[in-house]
Design a protein around this motif. Structure first.
Motif, PDB file in Angstrom:
ATOM      1  N   ARG A   1       0.833  -1.202   0.000  1.00 30.13           N
ATOM      2  CA  ARG A   1       0.000   0.000   0.000  1.00 30.13           C
ATOM      3  C   ARG A   1       0.873   1.259   0.000  1.00 30.13           C
ATOM      4  O   ARG A   1       0.572   2.236  -0.687  1.00 30.13           O
ATOM      5  CB  ARG A   1      -0.915  -0.008   1.211  1.00 30.13           C
ATOM      6  N   GLY A   2       1.965   1.230   0.766  1.00 35.03           N
ATOM      7  CA  GLY A   2       2.879   2.361   0.737  1.00 35.03           C
ATOM      8  C   GLY A   2       3.539   2.512  -0.615  1.00 35.03           C
ATOM      9  O   GLY A   2       3.733   3.634  -1.107  1.00 35.03           O
ATOM     10  N   GLN A   3       3.877   1.391  -1.263  1.00 35.11           N
ATOM     11  CA  GLN A   3       4.486   1.455  -2.593  1.00 35.11           C
ATOM     12  C   GLN A   3       3.500   1.961  -3.632  1.00 35.11           C
ATOM     13  O   GLN A   3       3.900   2.641  -4.590  1.00 35.11           O
ATOM     14  CB  GLN A   3       5.027   0.082  -2.995  1.00 35.11           C
ATOM     15  N   ASP A   4       2.215   1.665  -3.467  1.00 32.07           N
ATOM     16  CA  ASP A   4       1.208   2.221  -4.374  1.00 32.07           C
ATOM     17  C   ASP A   4       1.222   3.748  -4.319  1.00 32.07           C
ATOM     18  O   ASP A   4       1.108   4.420  -5.355  1.00 32.07           O
ATOM     19  CB  ASP A   4      -0.186   1.701  -4.009  1.00 32.07           C
ATOM     20  N   ILE A   5       1.367   4.301  -3.118  1.00 34.35           N
ATOM     21  CA  ILE A   5       1.461   5.752  -2.985  1.00 34.35           C
ATOM     22  C   ILE A   5       2.736   6.248  -3.659  1.00 34.35           C
ATOM     23  O   ILE A   5       2.735   7.287  -4.336  1.00 34.35           O
ATOM     24  CB  ILE A   5       1.404   6.165  -1.507  1.00 34.35           C
ATOM     25  N   ALA A   6       3.825   5.517  -3.496  1.00 33.80           N
ATOM     26  CA  ALA A   6       5.079   5.895  -4.154  1.00 33.80           C
ATOM     27  C   ALA A   6       4.917   5.894  -5.672  1.00 33.80           C
ATOM     28  O   ALA A   6       5.403   6.808  -6.366  1.00 33.80           O
ATOM     29  CB  ALA A   6       6.201   4.941  -3.740  1.00 33.80           C
ATOM     30  N   ASP A   7       4.242   4.887  -6.212  1.00 35.00           N
ATOM     31  CA  ASP A   7       4.015   4.823  -7.656  1.00 35.00           C
ATOM     32  C   ASP A   7       3.157   6.001  -8.120  1.00 35.00           C
ATOM     33  O   ASP A   7       3.392   6.565  -9.202  1.00 35.00           O
ATOM     34  CB  ASP A   7       3.339   3.501  -8.021  1.00 35.00           C
ATOM     35  N   LEU A   8       2.155   6.361  -7.316  1.00 35.10           N
ATOM     36  CA  LEU A   8       1.309   7.507  -7.655  1.00 35.10           C
ATOM     37  C   LEU A   8       2.122   8.804  -7.654  1.00 35.10           C
ATOM     38  O   LEU A   8       2.066   9.583  -8.613  1.00 35.10           O
ATOM     39  CB  LEU A   8       0.159   7.612  -6.655  1.00 35.10           C
ATOM     40  N   ILE A   9       2.879   9.041  -6.600  1.00 34.22           N
ATOM     41  CA  ILE A   9       3.652  10.278  -6.498  1.00 34.22           C
ATOM     42  C   ILE A   9       4.660  10.384  -7.636  1.00 34.22           C
ATOM     43  O   ILE A   9       4.867  11.463  -8.200  1.00 34.22           O
ATOM     44  CB  ILE A   9       4.343  10.361  -5.121  1.00 34.22           C
ATOM     45  N   ALA A  10       5.265   9.267  -8.016  1.00 35.34           N
ATOM     46  CA  ALA A  10       6.214   9.283  -9.128  1.00 35.34           C
ATOM     47  C   ALA A  10       5.531   9.718 -10.420  1.00 35.34           C
ATOM     48  O   ALA A  10       6.144  10.386 -11.261  1.00 35.34           O
ATOM     49  CB  ALA A  10       6.838   7.903  -9.298  1.00 35.34           C
ATOM     50  N   ARG A  11       4.265   9.360 -10.571  1.00 36.44           N
ATOM     51  CA  ARG A  11       3.526   9.731 -11.787  1.00 36.44           C
ATOM     52  C   ARG A  11       3.196  11.219 -11.816  1.00 36.44           C
ATOM     53  O   ARG A  11       3.039  11.807 -12.894  1.00 36.44           O
ATOM     54  CB  ARG A  11       2.236   8.914 -11.861  1.00 36.44           C
ATOM     55  N   LEU A  12       3.096  11.844 -10.665  1.00 29.74           N
ATOM     56  CA  LEU A  12       2.589  13.212 -10.587  1.00 29.74           C
ATOM     57  C   LEU A  12       3.612  14.266 -10.951  1.00 29.74           C
ATOM     58  O   LEU A  12       3.261  15.436 -11.078  1.00 29.74           O
ATOM     59  CB  LEU A  12       2.044  13.479  -9.170  1.00 29.74           C
ATOM     60  N   GLY A  13       4.871  13.887 -11.109  1.00 25.35           N
ATOM     61  CA  GLY A  13       5.889  14.862 -11.478  1.00 25.35           C
ATOM     62  C   GLY A  13       6.957  14.997 -10.411  1.00 25.35           C
ATOM     63  O   GLY A  13       6.877  14.389  -9.340  1.00 25.35           O
ATOM     64  N   PRO A  14       7.983  15.825 -10.664  1.00 24.68           N
ATOM     65  CA  PRO A  14       9.150  15.872  -9.787  1.00 24.68           C
ATOM     66  C   PRO A  14       8.979  16.697  -8.523  1.00 24.68           C
ATOM     67  O   PRO A  14       9.761  16.548  -7.578  1.00 24.68           O
ATOM     68  CB  PRO A  14      10.228  16.493 -10.685  1.00 24.68           C
TER      69      PRO A  14
END
Length: 283
Positions: free
Chosen positions: A96-109
């Motif tokens: 679940r924490g990695q899902d958030i990491a994957d989302l944040i990575a998609r949102l930009g730098p």
């Protein structure tokens, strides 16, 4: 018209505040191949809202409406919730924490302000525990334990004798119990229907995260980014300790609302959050 709404209308007319933006559906695929959904509205610096156990992203609608006037707002549907895919696995803190990491990575730098409520507090802390705080500008933790003392007290309500209620009836009671302010029946029905979309095995797994309380405390104390802890009186002791011992943390106790305090008292909650953002995150 309420005072806050009147002020917002004046600011829109003066061109100092954008009108609320309509949220659009977005999807991405996680590292383990699960298609997850989020809502996006507004533009500018990014706030990411993570809901609680079995809850959909749109429970943050009053925050989407308010903050999309000034910021880019992301409301996330974790796996198995809302419009995200019901995955066969991954209902534990690490994934679940990695899902958030994957989302944040998609949102930009640019760093985001990460806001978690209820189970979303634990998901946000699981993200920080595994990934650190380089991609966040701050952390907002809403109405759940963060592993501080004193531990939450067990429920004092004895188990009622008799047959167990059907799952739908139990979920209806759970949804109704999150609020102290009357909510429209249509809203409660829609929210219950959304919560029932999470399969029973996944819902049970989410209620039994297999880590000690120290895991959450280690995560929140590992960051030196600004932390806001917004809770009801049941977590006031933890709020006092966190604010006293964490050099970057502050806490607010909201005394009147229910567990979904940002729905019960959206104007109050939004004012607390906006003040924190302007003082501590993006001045």
């Amino acid at each position: 018209m309420r005072v806050g709404s009147a002020i917002a209308a004046i600011l829109v007319i003066l061109g100092l505040l954008r009108p609320a933006a309509a949220a659009e559906d977005r999807y991405f695929v996680t590292g383990d191949g699960v298609r997850l959904h989020y809502l996006e509205a507004g533009r500018g610096r990014t706030l990411v809202f993570v809901p609680g156990w079995t809850m959909p992203a749109w429970i943050w609608q009053r925050q989407i409406d308010e903050f999309s006037r000034q910021y880019r707002v992301i409301a996330f549907d974790p796996r198995g919730q809302g419009d995200s895919a019901v995955a066969p696995s991954g209902y534990e803190p690490g994934r679940r924490g990695q899902d958030i990491a994957d989302l944040i990575a998609r949102l930009g730098p640019e760093p985001v302000l990460l806001v978690g409520w209820s189970l979303g507090v634990l998901d946000a802390l699981a993200y920080v525990h595994a990934n650190g705080d380089t991609r966040i500008a701050g952390l907002v933790l809403v109405d759940n334990s963060v592993g501080e003392d004193p531990p939450p007290q067990p429920s004092r309500h004895p188990t009622k004798p008799g047959p167990r209620l059907p799952r739908e009836a139990m979920m209806r009671n759970f949804v109704r119990g999150m609020f102290k302010r009357p909510q429209p029946q249509a809203y409660l029905d829609r929210l219950t229907e959304a919560c029932l979309r999470t399969p029973q095995p996944a819902a049970s797994a989410l209620l039994s995260y297999p880590v000690p309380r120290s895991y959450w405390k280690e995560a929140v104390y590992s960051t030196d980014k600004p932390v806001l802890y917004v809770v009801r009186p049941k977590f006031a002791g933890q709020a006092d300790n966190l604010a006293a011992h964490h050099p970057a943390a502050e806490a607010v106790v909201m005394k009147e609302p229910g567990h979904a305090l940002f729905v019960d008292e959206p104007a109050h909650f939004n004012a607390i959050l906006l003040d924190f953002i302007r003082r501590r995150i993006w001045r």
